[in-house]
Scaffold this active site. Sequence first.
Site: not given
Ligand code: ATP
Ligand code: MG
Length: 544
Positions: A32, A258, A268
């Site tokens: 995102e 994760r 983020k």
């Molecule tokens: P955050 O919680 O940090 O905002 P998010 O999952 O909302 O992260 P996205 O941009 O939606 O951020 O994530 C893109 C991809 O990265 C998704 O497939 C998500 O599952 C993966 N991802 C995010 N954080 C992790 C993590 N700590 N370990 C492994 N994969 C991750």
């Molecule tokens: Mg997200």
Amino acid sequence: MAESNNFIHNIIEKDNETGKYGGKVYTRFPPEPNGYLHIGHAKSICLNFSTAKKYGGKCNLRYDDTNPVKEDIEYINSIEADVKWLGWEWDERLWASDYFDKMYEGAIELIKKGKAYVCDLSAEEIKEYRGTLKEPGRESPYRNRSVEENLRLFEEMKDGKYADGEKVLRAKIDMTSSNINMRDPVIYRIAHATHHNTGDKWCIYPMYDYAHPIEDAIEGITHSICTLEFEDHRPLYDWVLREIGWWETPPQQIEFARLNLTNTVMSKRYLKALVDDGAVESWDDPRMPTIAGLRRRGYTPESIRDFCERIGVSKANSMVDVALLEYCVREDLKTRVESRNVVENPLKVIITNYPEDKTEMMEIENNKEVPEMGSRMVPFSRELWVDGADFQEVPEKKYFRLFPGNEVRFKGAYFITCNEVVKNEDGSIKELLCTYDPETRSGSGFEGRKVKGTIHWVDAKTAIPVTIRNYGYLMLPDEEGNNQLNPKSVEVIQGYAEPELAKAKAGDRFQFFRHGYYIADAKLYSKENPVFNRIVDLKSSWKK
Ligand code: ATP
Ligand code: MG
């Protein structure tokens, strides 16, 4: 990564055996665009891209932009720069919002099949009707609207007849399901907002759980890899694709744990707050766990990829020790960078029996593990700088470095004896008066006395002043074990370097002998302002 260790690859290999996807392996990385990527995203990036590569497949970069927020070009640019810097190339760069028409059609399809309905309950009521883990939910009074009425209302929602929150479209599944995600989840909501890509064309937007499977299916993704929180959403993922029914062999969602890392934070939202509140300088502050921060800190893409391989993929959430990440960059740099003499908190040494106008050039190896990296010439003369920490006026037990009466080896030069401490009026140390033994010149084959301490030094006449930023952890656990911001996460000190370091360019990495690995800061470094960031110190606390 040992093959048998990667359960995702095992699933793929089974699919390839049965011919489920005709041998195709398509993955995607779906960020995102609402912030910078962090080391957790790196795990997902490496997993998706390396999996596609391993099986000769494809991996897309897909922006998950189903939320109508303003496009932030800074985030988009950073995401693309980070993926490329990590060493990956996407097959296609796509936007989820390009599929809004298809998603709308899918919703119509569901309504026509009696599998979706427009609901007038408020968000609060929907929550209340949903029930709990122990209690089943209750059906909405709007659940049994006719197909015609649902089609009309949904169209009116699209046409802007209703305010935000007035109506939603819900999947008609099972209010008594043990999986709360299956209790008639909302799949479309009203939001009168301008979308960066589709402008004001839409005032209804699909929810993640509805949109994501459709995005995957449209792109022909075979294995949709996501994090464990989505495990309970998988039945809904499958339901959406099955009920819409447009795809013969729909993609399958596979969840992995994760990445969680000690001494930092991985969200983020939280990282953005640190930037907005000025707790750090920027998204690429060298203390940040963002890929941009790690890059500026001096991490190499190779070390991050190595880290992602070493942690592997599993189904169980766990906490990874940041010491492993540090170990990986140390291992990578150990045989790649040259060493330089740099002293911190400098202390002046005068070699009283060394000629005033003499300078000798001492040959010092660039990397003691890699002889092919050659050597350089380092000036040595009567006045030198040594590290403040390499002198103790009253030595503690087992201190073998400089103290009055003690002889040490000046690495690459001579044996030096400290004779006298000269002080300023305020009692601080002005300089150390020492003598050298001309017989002991490095490389002369001197086989006489042994000394226990070896220290490094910098010639005072030719020394260049440098600014050294020694970084600590962004967060430290408090007594309850909860991470708190470390108020002393950076220490800025002045030092002196041997003249050879003047040739450094921004982004160049070195080992500062006996101190650690350092990088000339990509943003601030110049000849006039030589700023070096500590990437990592030399000691490893990582236990295999
Ligand atoms: P955050 O919680 O940090 O905002 P998010 O999952 O909302 O992260 P996205 O941009 O939606 O951020 O994530 C893109 C991809 O990265 C998704 O497939 C998500 O599952 C993966 N991802 C995010 N954080 C992790 C993590 N700590 N370990 C492994 N994969 C991750
Ligand atoms: Mg997200």
